[in-house]
Motif scaffolding. Structure first.
Motif, PDB file in Angstrom:
ATOM      1  N   TRP A 127       0.812  -1.219   0.000  1.00  0.00           N
ATOM      2  CA  TRP A 127       0.000   0.000   0.000  1.00  0.00           C
ATOM      3  C   TRP A 127       0.848   1.272   0.000  1.00  0.00           C
ATOM      4  CZ3 TRP A 127       0.453   3.566   3.870  1.00  0.00           C
ATOM      5  CH2 TRP A 127       1.107   3.153   5.033  1.00  0.00           C
ATOM      6  N   LEU A 128       1.958   1.262   0.731  1.00  0.00           N
ATOM      7  CA  LEU A 128       2.798   2.460   0.784  1.00  0.00           C
ATOM      8  C   LEU A 128       3.385   2.762  -0.590  1.00  0.00           C
ATOM      9  CD1 LEU A 128       4.193   4.714   2.302  1.00  0.00           C
ATOM     10  CD2 LEU A 128       5.983   3.110   2.979  1.00  0.00           C
ATOM     11  N   ASP A 129       3.832   1.732  -1.290  1.00  0.00           N
ATOM     12  CA  ASP A 129       4.383   1.929  -2.629  1.00  0.00           C
ATOM     13  C   ASP A 129       3.294   2.387  -3.591  1.00  0.00           C
ATOM     14  OD1 ASP A 129       7.148   0.602  -2.091  1.00  0.00           O
ATOM     15  OD2 ASP A 129       5.671  -0.857  -1.394  1.00  0.00           O
ATOM     16  N   LEU A 130       2.066   1.904  -3.394  1.00  0.00           N
ATOM     17  CA  LEU A 130       0.947   2.363  -4.217  1.00  0.00           C
ATOM     18  C   LEU A 130       0.701   3.859  -4.025  1.00  0.00           C
ATOM     19  CD1 LEU A 130      -1.740  -0.465  -3.932  1.00  0.00           C
ATOM     20  CD2 LEU A 130      -0.664   0.365  -6.017  1.00  0.00           C
ATOM     21  N   CYS A 131       0.759   4.293  -2.786  1.00  0.00           N
ATOM     22  CA  CYS A 131       0.537   5.718  -2.501  1.00  0.00           C
ATOM     23  C   CYS A 131       1.624   6.576  -3.145  1.00  0.00           C
ATOM     24  CB  CYS A 131       0.492   5.948  -0.996  1.00  0.00           C
ATOM     25  SG  CYS A 131      -0.934   5.201  -0.173  1.00  0.00           S
ATOM     26  N   ILE A 132       2.869   6.125  -3.043  1.00  0.00           N
ATOM     27  CA  ILE A 132       3.975   6.879  -3.640  1.00  0.00           C
ATOM     28  C   ILE A 132       3.833   6.916  -5.158  1.00  0.00           C
ATOM     29  CG2 ILE A 132       6.477   6.945  -3.972  1.00  0.00           C
ATOM     30  CD1 ILE A 132       6.756   5.600  -1.218  1.00  0.00           C
ATOM     31  N   ALA A 133       3.531   5.753  -5.752  1.00  0.00           N
ATOM     32  CA  ALA A 133       3.401   5.689  -7.209  1.00  0.00           C
ATOM     33  C   ALA A 133       2.233   6.547  -7.693  1.00  0.00           C
ATOM     34  CB  ALA A 133       3.222   4.236  -7.647  1.00  0.00           C
ATOM     35  N   LEU A 134       1.115   6.531  -6.969  1.00  0.00           N
ATOM     36  CA  LEU A 134      -0.041   7.345  -7.347  1.00  0.00           C
ATOM     37  C   LEU A 134       0.293   8.824  -7.275  1.00  0.00           C
ATOM     38  CD1 LEU A 134      -3.021   7.581  -8.088  1.00  0.00           C
ATOM     39  CD2 LEU A 134      -3.562   7.468  -5.631  1.00  0.00           C
ATOM     40  N   PHE A 135       1.009   9.224  -6.243  1.00  0.00           N
ATOM     41  CA  PHE A 135       1.416  10.628  -6.108  1.00  0.00           C
ATOM     42  C   PHE A 135       2.304  11.042  -7.284  1.00  0.00           C
ATOM     43  CE2 PHE A 135       4.614  13.707  -4.599  1.00  0.00           C
ATOM     44  CZ  PHE A 135       3.776  14.774  -4.296  1.00  0.00           C
ATOM     45  N   MET A 136       3.232  10.172  -7.676  1.00  0.00           N
ATOM     46  CA  MET A 136       4.122  10.496  -8.793  1.00  0.00           C
ATOM     47  C   MET A 136       3.361  10.552 -10.114  1.00  0.00           C
ATOM     48  SD  MET A 136       6.817  10.989  -7.135  1.00  0.00           S
ATOM     49  CE  MET A 136       7.951  11.300  -8.476  1.00  0.00           C
ATOM     50  N   MET A 137       2.340   9.704 -10.272  1.00  0.00           N
ATOM     51  CA  MET A 137       1.541   9.753 -11.492  1.00  0.00           C
ATOM     52  C   MET A 137       0.744  11.052 -11.577  1.00  0.00           C
ATOM     53  SD  MET A 137       0.230   5.773 -11.793  1.00  0.00           S
ATOM     54  CE  MET A 137      -0.628   6.001 -13.360  1.00  0.00           C
ATOM     55  N   ILE A 138       0.210  11.505 -10.456  1.00  0.00           N
ATOM     56  CA  ILE A 138      -0.509  12.784 -10.438  1.00  0.00           C
ATOM     57  C   ILE A 138       0.451  13.925 -10.757  1.00  0.00           C
ATOM     58  CG2 ILE A 138      -1.766  14.403  -8.967  1.00  0.00           C
ATOM     59  CD1 ILE A 138      -2.898  11.962  -7.470  1.00  0.00           C
ATOM     60  N   CYS A 139       1.645  13.865 -10.151  1.00  0.00           N
ATOM     61  CA  CYS A 139       2.648  14.888 -10.430  1.00  0.00           C
ATOM     62  C   CYS A 139       3.033  14.893 -11.913  1.00  0.00           C
ATOM     63  CB  CYS A 139       3.892  14.657  -9.578  1.00  0.00           C
ATOM     64  SG  CYS A 139       3.665  15.021  -7.830  1.00  0.00           S
ATOM     65  N   GLY A 140       3.165  13.710 -12.508  1.00  0.00           N
ATOM     66  CA  GLY A 140       3.514  13.625 -13.916  1.00  0.00           C
ATOM     67  C   GLY A 140       2.451  14.254 -14.797  1.00  0.00           C
ATOM     68  N   THR A 141       1.171  14.045 -14.460  1.00  0.00           N
ATOM     69  CA  THR A 141       0.084  14.656 -15.231  1.00  0.00           C
ATOM     70  C   THR A 141       0.145  16.174 -15.149  1.00  0.00           C
ATOM     71  OG1 THR A 141      -1.290  12.723 -14.725  1.00  0.00           O
ATOM     72  CG2 THR A 141      -2.403  14.684 -15.567  1.00  0.00           C
ATOM     73  N   VAL A 142       0.365  16.698 -13.943  1.00  0.00           N
ATOM     74  CA  VAL A 142       0.449  18.146 -13.745  1.00  0.00           C
ATOM     75  C   VAL A 142       1.653  18.715 -14.487  1.00  0.00           C
ATOM     76  CG1 VAL A 142       0.774  19.966 -12.028  1.00  0.00           C
ATOM     77  CG2 VAL A 142      -0.761  18.045 -11.538  1.00  0.00           C
ATOM     78  N   VAL A 143       2.793  18.024 -14.410  1.00  0.00           N
ATOM     79  CA  VAL A 143       4.006  18.494 -15.086  1.00  0.00           C
ATOM     80  C   VAL A 143       3.788  18.541 -16.595  1.00  0.00           C
ATOM     81  CG1 VAL A 143       6.376  17.854 -15.668  1.00  0.00           C
ATOM     82  CG2 VAL A 143       5.622  17.809 -13.297  1.00  0.00           C
TER      83      VAL A 143
END
Length: 354
Positions: free
Chosen positions: A130-146
């Motif tokens: 679950w922790l890795d899922l949260c980190i990966a999801l955060f990075m995917m959101i950041c990638g969309t914004v970037v």
């Protein structure tokens, strides 16, 4: 030269064995008699287990099974070294092979494993990262914004981020009608099966790469997630410029809720391996990598299943269903089903997945 020897074998019409053959035969008989009790007991236990009569095997026999297996394996090694008779060797080889399967072999067949996998093993493995899922999801959101911000600042970034196969009419400067046409349905399903295969191959490549790069402490996996989602951010910017945000999201949601979820899981599985190697705790790095790798591999088996589903959704419903509400209904339903299966469905652990 051989006549005297042969004639000495013949006494009273019977053939007698030479001394060396007779000695070998006596050694083989003695060897077998000394150990045959253990072999027979092992064979009896194996027969009952192989017939599915495990309940008829006593606790004492089950505890003795590994010891009896090692005894038979040792006997086989001695028999080979001393070149005992062929029948004894064949018997021991077959016995040791059967015993090894029961002691060290897999406990489940393919269908039994798949049943336990789908009945809780897969979802349990996902909840464990679950922790890795949260980190990966955060990075995917950041990638969309970037991706959005880069293209909004300089349109040239669109051509650097978006793959050429997406650049038919979906480019900066396209009219609303052209962009809307790219979201339209197709007439008939001809050729869509080949399209599904191509999409599955492309998406599987991204997911497998995100998982495989996890060994480098997860950093390349996160970078791949950011880059992949930057493409989405750039396309969101393009369609929002023509007030087609909802149309684009609906078009994407049909397969995207499954496909992006699969890529998220693959990236999280890769990150899980990398994070375990970077922070192994009291374990050695190899032990941490082995443990996280087994869990990640279990997640990846499910990712392949999700990508097959995504390819089918992308090739058929997305291309044949044009209504905004219908597309949102399909995408939303798939998202709810995945979330319910992964996080709400929690059958009791039976240990079969291990």
């Amino acid at each position: 030269m051989k006549a005297p020897i042969i004639s000495s074998w013949l006494r009273k019409g019977e053939v007698e064995a030479p001394p060396d053959i007779e000695s070998a035969s006596l050694r083989s008989d003695r060897f077998r008699l000394e150990r045959e009790g253990d072999w027979k007991r092992l064979e009896d236990i194996l027969k009952r287990i192989e017939r599915g009569s495990l309940r008829r095997v006593s606790d004492e026999d089950l505890l003795a099974l590994p010891t009896l297996y090692r005894t038979a394996a040792s006997s086989l090694a001695v028999a080979r070294e001393t070149s005992l008779d062929r029948s004894t060797l064949d018997y021991l080889e077959a016995l040791v092979q059967r015993a090894w399967f029961q002691v060290y072999g897999p406990r489940q067949g393919l269908f039994a494993w798949m049943r336990s996998f789908l009945a809780g093993g897969w979802s349990r493995a996902i909840r464990e990262i679950w922790l890795d899922l949260c980190i990966a999801l955060f990075m995917m959101i950041c990638g969309t914004v970037v991706g959005w911000l880069l293209v909004a600042q300089d349109k040239e970034w669109y051509y650097r981020l978006v793959p050429t196969q997406f650049m038919d009419t979906r480019v900066p400067g396209a009219t609303r009608e052209q962009l809307l046409e790219s979201l339209a349905t197709k007439d008939g399903a001809g050729g869509l099966s080949g399209f599904a295969a191509m999409l599955f191959s492309n998406n599987a490549g991204i997911a497998i790469l995100a998982f495989a790069l996890g060994f480098a402490f997860g950093i390349p996996s996160l970078m791949l997630l950011i880059h992949n989602m930057a493409v989405l951010g750039a396309m969101l910017w393009l369609f929002s410029g023509q007030d087609l945000t909802f149309e684009f999201v609906a078009w994407l949601s049909v397969h995207g809720t499954t496909e992006l979820f699969a890529i998220l899981l693959a990236g999280a599985a890769g990150l899980h391996i990398g994070r375990s190697m970077a922070f192994p705790g009291n374990r050695s790095i190899l032990a941490a990598a082995s443990e996280s790798g087994k869990r990640g591999a279990l997640v990846m088996v499910g990712v392949v299943i999700m990508l097959v589903v995504a390819a089918i959704l992308e090739a058929f419903p997305r291309q044949l269903i044009g209504g905004l509400e219908d597309r949102f209904l399909i995408g939303g339903t798939m998202l709810v089903l995945w979330l319910a299966y992964f996080f709400a469905y929690r059958p009791p652990s039976s240990g079969a997945e291990a």
